[in-house]
Every structure is written in C-alpha cells, then in structure tokens.
Design a protein around this motif. Sequence first.
Motif, PDB file in Angstrom:
ATOM      1  N   GLN A   1       0.920  -1.015  -0.080  1.00 54.53           N
ATOM      2  CA  GLN A   1       0.111  -0.003   0.054  1.00 54.53           C
ATOM      3  C   GLN A   1       0.871   1.184  -0.110  1.00 54.53           C
ATOM      4  O   GLN A   1       1.915   1.288   0.761  1.00 54.53           O
ATOM      5  CB  GLN A   1      -0.868  -0.023   1.199  1.00 54.53           C
ATOM      6  N   CYS A   2       0.439   2.422  -0.741  1.00 56.72           N
ATOM      7  CA  CYS A   2       1.160   3.620  -0.809  1.00 56.72           C
ATOM      8  C   CYS A   2       0.838   4.439   0.469  1.00 56.72           C
ATOM      9  O   CYS A   2      -0.320   4.603   0.765  1.00 56.72           O
ATOM     10  CB  CYS A   2       0.688   4.301  -2.233  1.00 56.72           C
ATOM     11  N   THR A   3       1.766   4.872   0.954  1.00 58.38           N
ATOM     12  CA  THR A   3       1.604   5.838   2.241  1.00 58.38           C
ATOM     13  C   THR A   3       1.501   7.518   1.778  1.00 58.38           C
ATOM     14  O   THR A   3       0.892   8.033   2.716  1.00 58.38           O
ATOM     15  CB  THR A   3       2.799   5.508   3.153  1.00 58.38           C
ATOM     16  N   GLY A   4       2.107   7.719   0.904  1.00 53.85           N
ATOM     17  CA  GLY A   4       2.050   9.167   0.424  1.00 53.85           C
ATOM     18  C   GLY A   4       3.301   9.752   0.776  1.00 53.85           C
ATOM     19  O   GLY A   4       3.646  10.937   0.365  1.00 53.85           O
ATOM     20  N   GLU A   5       4.133   9.159   1.570  1.00 52.00           N
ATOM     21  CA  GLU A   5       5.292   9.814   2.152  1.00 52.00           C
ATOM     22  C   GLU A   5       6.729   9.149   1.321  1.00 52.00           C
ATOM     23  O   GLU A   5       7.861   9.359   1.881  1.00 52.00           O
ATOM     24  CB  GLU A   5       5.498   9.309   3.610  1.00 52.00           C
TER      25      GLU A   5
END
Length: 798
Positions: free
Chosen positions: A310-314
Amino acid sequence: MRFRLEFFQQFQTFRFAVEEINRNPDLLPNSTLGFYVYDSCAVLQRELAGTLWMISGLDRVIPNYCCLIHPALTAVIGHSTSTFSILMAHIMGLYKIPQISYYSTSSLLSDKTQFPSFFRTVPSDDFQSRGLAQMVLHFKWKWVGLIASNDDYGSEAIKVIRQEVMKEGTCVAYAVYISENTLHQNLPIIVKMMKESSANVIIAISLPFYLMPLLNEMLKQNVTGKTFVASEAWSISNILAVEKYSSLLSGTIGFAFFSSKIKDLQEFLNSINIYNTTGIYWAKELWEEVFGCIFADQKNLTVTPNIKKQCTGEENLNSVLNSYNDVSRLRASYNIYTAVYVIAKALNDFSQCRSLSRPLVGDHCLDIGQFKPWQLLNYFKKVRVKLDSNREVFFDKDGNPPAIYDIVNWQLGSDGTIKQVKVGSYDTLNSSGDIFNINTKLMWWATETFISSKIPKSVCSQSCSNGFKKSLKEGEPVCCFHCFPCAQGEISNQTDSIECWKCPWDMWPNSKRDRCFPKPIEFLSYEDPLGLTLAATSAFSSMVPMSIFRLFINYKDTPIVRANNFHVSCILLVSVAFCFLCALAFIGYPQPEKCLLRQATFGLVFTLCVSCILAKTVIVVFAFMATKPGSRLKKWTTPYMPYMIITFCTFIQLILCLFWLTISPPFFQYNTEAKPGIIIAECNENSQFAFWCMLGYLGILASVSFTVAFLARRLPDNFNEAKLITFSMLAFLSVWVYFIPASVSAQGKYTVAMEIFAILASSWALVVCMFLPKCFIILFRPNMNSRENLMRKERVRK
C-alpha cells in the motif's frame, strides 16, 4: 491504459513555468497567470469537445457561445499530435485565439490562410525534411533508399527530401510506403528489395510501431550493412532501442527535437506529493506507477491485482530515477516551457504596447485584463523570448520558430542495449554560419561485420577518381555510371568529373591525368649526347679536307695534284669542309636566324661542291674530245671554263634560295602535334615545294655529274678522275635517296639528326672516293706520283 510518466512530467513542467513567471517581478508585474488543463485521452471526439469547452467556458459543448468575461482566454497550448492540432486550429482560427503546439510538426499547419492563429515551438516537418536531405549530402551519400509511413507525415517528408537530394546530384534508389493495412502483405517484397539494393543508407520517416514489423522482417531475411537515418518520430524511441534490433539499428543517425536543461526543474519534480499538487488523481497514479504500490482508497488503478503493497504518500521521489524526473534531455517538456514563456512575453508586450508601431485603441494602451484574443494575436507574431539557454525564440511569417535539432547516434552499449548519444546539432541560426555541427569522433557506424568509426559509403557506382570522367549508364539514374579514362592530352582534377579538360598547348598531363605539367621542349642540343657526337664529328670531319688541301699545296707541282685542275680541286676541298661545317647550323636551339639561313646555306655549299665535281668531269671529257681532229669543243677548253660552270650552277641555286627566302621564308615554330607530350622546337620550311626544288636541283647536278663521269670512266688518262667521280656521285646520290624516306619517318630532333647524318655521310663519300686514293699515292706511293711513271704508262698504252 498505462500511465505515461513523460506526459505527467510535461504537465508538471507547465506548472513550474507558470509559477516561475508569477514569481518574476520583471515579467507581468502585478498580474498572475492561471491555467486550465484538459486531458482528451488521445480521442479525437473528446479533443473537439474540450476545445469548445475552453472557448465557451461551460462544462458542455455550446458552439459559438462564450460565457467567460473575466479572465479572458489568452492562448491554448497544444495539441502534441498534428491531426488533433489541425482540428483545434480550424476552430481557434475562427475566434483568433492564439494556439501554440509543442509537438505538432505537420507542414500543413504553416498555411496561415487556414490556420491564422496557429504557432508552435517545434520546427515544421519541412525543416526536418530539408535537414535530413542536407545530412545525406553532408556525409556524401549519393544513393539512398526512402521508407515512409503512408500518411501525410511520410508523403510530405518524402517529397521534400527527394527534391532536395536530387538538386545536389544524390539519387533515390527506391521509395516505399508502409502502413498498418498493407504492412504484412508487402513487407517481404520490400525487405528483399532493400537487401538486394546497393543503397546502404535508408532514410526512414515513420512512427516506431510502423517500423517494428519491417525490422522483424529484416531480421528474418538477415539484412545487414544498412545504415538508418531516423526522423524525429523515432530517433529517440525506447521501444526500438532494444537488444533485439541492435544488429540493425546500431549506427543509426537521426534528428531529435532540441533538448536543454531547465534550472531547478528536477527539484520541483521531486518535491511533488499527493497532498500539495494540482491534479491529485494523476499524482496518485504517478505514485502507484513509480513505487509499485496501491492506495487503499483507490480502485481500478494501474497496478496489477497481485501487488499487495500500500502507498503511504510519504515515499520520496528522490530515491528513484525514471522518465518522470530525468531532466538530462528535455524535449517536449522544454517546448512546453518555452510556450508558456512566449505567452507571458506576449502579454507583457501587450501591457506595455511594445512590438507595434501604433497603440491598439486611441492614444493609450489597453488594460491587460480587458482585451480580445485577436488583439493579442499581433503580439504573438512579433514576440521575442530569450531563455536561460541563450536561445532566442520568435516566429516567422508561418508561425514557425527557428529550426534546431539535436543529432543523435545509436550506439551499442556493453549490456546489449542501444544508447542514443547526442553527437551534434542542426541549427539554422548558427552564428558561425555552419548549420551542421557534428563531432564525428563521437560517432559509431554499423557495417556488415563490425562497428566502425569510418563513415559508410552508399553509392550506385564507385566514384570516378581524378583522371577519369563519368559516363551515364543508359536508362539508369545519374548516380549510376561508368568511369572512363580521359583521352590523350586531357585531364580531370575533380572526383566524379563529367568531362575532361584539354591541357594548354604547352602543357601535358601527368601519368594519372589529373594535372598538367609543362611539356619538355625537344631539339637537337649540344648537351644531348647525339647532338654532341654529331657536332664533334662535323668539326673533326671539316679538318680532313683542310688537311688534304694543305697536302695538295705542298705537292702542288706533282703530276697527280696538277691533273684535272689544281685550283678546282682546292675549291672543292674548301667547299667540302664547309659542307661538314654547315651541319653545325642544324644543332642547337633553332633561333629564327638559323631557321632562315641554314637550309639555304646547306643548298648553296653543296651546290658549290657538286658544281666543282661537275666542272672537273666536263673538263676531262672536253679535253679528251678536243684532241680529235676537227673537234668544235677545242674552243671550250679554256682555263676559265671550270669556273664558268661552277659560277653558273651555283648562281641558279642562289636564285632559287633567294626566291624561297623572299616569298615564303622558313620560320621558327613550336610543334605540338608530331609527338604527344613534347614540344618540338623546330624550323618550319614553310614552302615544301621550294625546299624540294632546292634539293632536287642539287640532285640533278649530282645525277649529271654521275652520268658524265660514268661515260668518261674509260678515257685513256693516267690520272683520269672519272672513275673516282663515278663512285663518289653514286655514294652521294645513294645517301640522299635513303634520306628521303628516313626523314619522313623520323620525328623531332631525329629528323634533324637524319639530315645531319646525310650531310656528313655524303660529304665523307666525296672525300673518300675522290681524294683518298690520291692521298694514298702522295703519301705512300711517291714513285707513282712522277712524270717518268706517267710517260712510261703512256708508252705502254701506245
């Protein structure tokens, strides 16, 4: 559909340019640029809808209606595809809204009557076609094949390239078109023709996916040794730069759109995250594509179902390097960046009333917030923008910027893949005047067996070297020809010369027939061994009759000397000495004075000599005949008779020579026709008739002397010279009879040498036959040279 990283880079570069301009206090002060971005997803119908949406300002298509009041639509950037741009330009032109494309290259868009408001920051295909043709000429390729996609892009390019290369003497071996519809039907035939053709250079104007089946067929038929020249449509294609096609495409050279760097752009691209950027949906797609993850709140995105991360955006974009944040070779993004600055500069000029000779309305400038697109259009036509790369961008009358391309070379890497290396540029505004700037040391070419730095050759016929000329093959293009050596006396000092040139009259080609050298001047000189030998022989021979003359003086009272007229014998000896010496007049450089007098001198001296012999012969006959009772010849046997004969005969020859020298005198000339490659310095007798009259008269005298002497050979005289004269005249006539054919067959100095030899030989014949027996008696048989011996022989006869 796969998310295209390079397209998202172009969008972010557009944002970067707008923000950079808004921060610039010198460009559009107190004004802020804004923008709309519309994605047509490369669908023509959606492109039409988006164009009408931008014009109307509504979320639905309403033609010929605009609800936008403030701010006004300044300009539109796009489209990247020429077909879409043509559709947009037809509509934008109706409203006079400026349109700037950053990738549409079709030359059809240069027609200002159809597209009055269209501009672009990329060169037209017309520039590219001319540039590719000039590249062919730059590398001296004379025999090329043309392959193009079967559309407007390919057909227009082929037409221009064919015209340009044929102007400079390059020929097209074949021109074929490939398309999706007929690709698999004619590919084997096309590739077979390419393989059998001697054209080793192929110009390909096509999109990459058109070329892939062609390259596959080339691999199937094992085509090697061909060099591709690529158009910008595939010159930097990554789908072709793979190991599979490395044997075919290594060494490819082509045009690519100009690339440059944009300061601080990479930092801007890497600073993007899903929380601080315009177009959050696109940013999330970027994230999933780059980091191979998926956002928990997203469905049906670009990742495959087996990806669980999953992508965290960080995630940090600085940790990766791909086509999104690679700014080493910016092409489309740089053109978008340029387009934004063109719009801003035009607005800035508009706000300050620059570029135009008069204000738009009244005596004052309009408010930048209150204008019509057609008013701004005039400023686009005259805008000039100087970017950080020190290149100045402006538009010509057709809306095209100055043409500049990168020249890229496809080189095989150690990993088997192909790298596209920039090796030069094509710049129509180069300040040095050199449009092509290519570093050939960086280039690598493919041959049939290996990679080489040597430029490949592509000719129908091998070049004709210096000393040869071209002769076209019947029924074939001008590039197919035979090479023939220049004719004798001609040269060619240029490669592939179509004709040979004659050397000047005093020059002659070298062995290679590529240069003219001064012809050697030939004459019988004293430095020449032959000339020196003849001169020495002549000088020595002249001393022999003079020695005999001295001997005769010493023994002048002896019967053998007194017989047959001592004084005439002395004149004969002197004249024979002069005969030997007159040969010297034929040796050395033929000065005009020599030419005028030498043959006349020869004729007169030999006439005097033969006249003396004739006088001696006639006197012998007259003396014998006069002793007969009642002979009328007695009155002719006076002491003056010999001198009268000598004078009369010589006078006739003198008259002939005077007429010759007066009416048609001999002259000096350079003879360039007798012996190729040699100038013969010679005397032209001018009148062959006069020359042969002089020589013929001399022959008549000798013949008369021979005849008379032959008839008198048995006269009863102890010292009768008739026999001696007979032999001497026979030898004399034989020499000159043989001289005639020998002189005709000889050339140059050997003609002169033959005449000298005849002079010396005939003179020696006289000396040997007439005087040698007498000298032998005087020196070695003195008892025979006495009156008693003479009287005793006379009594014996009685």
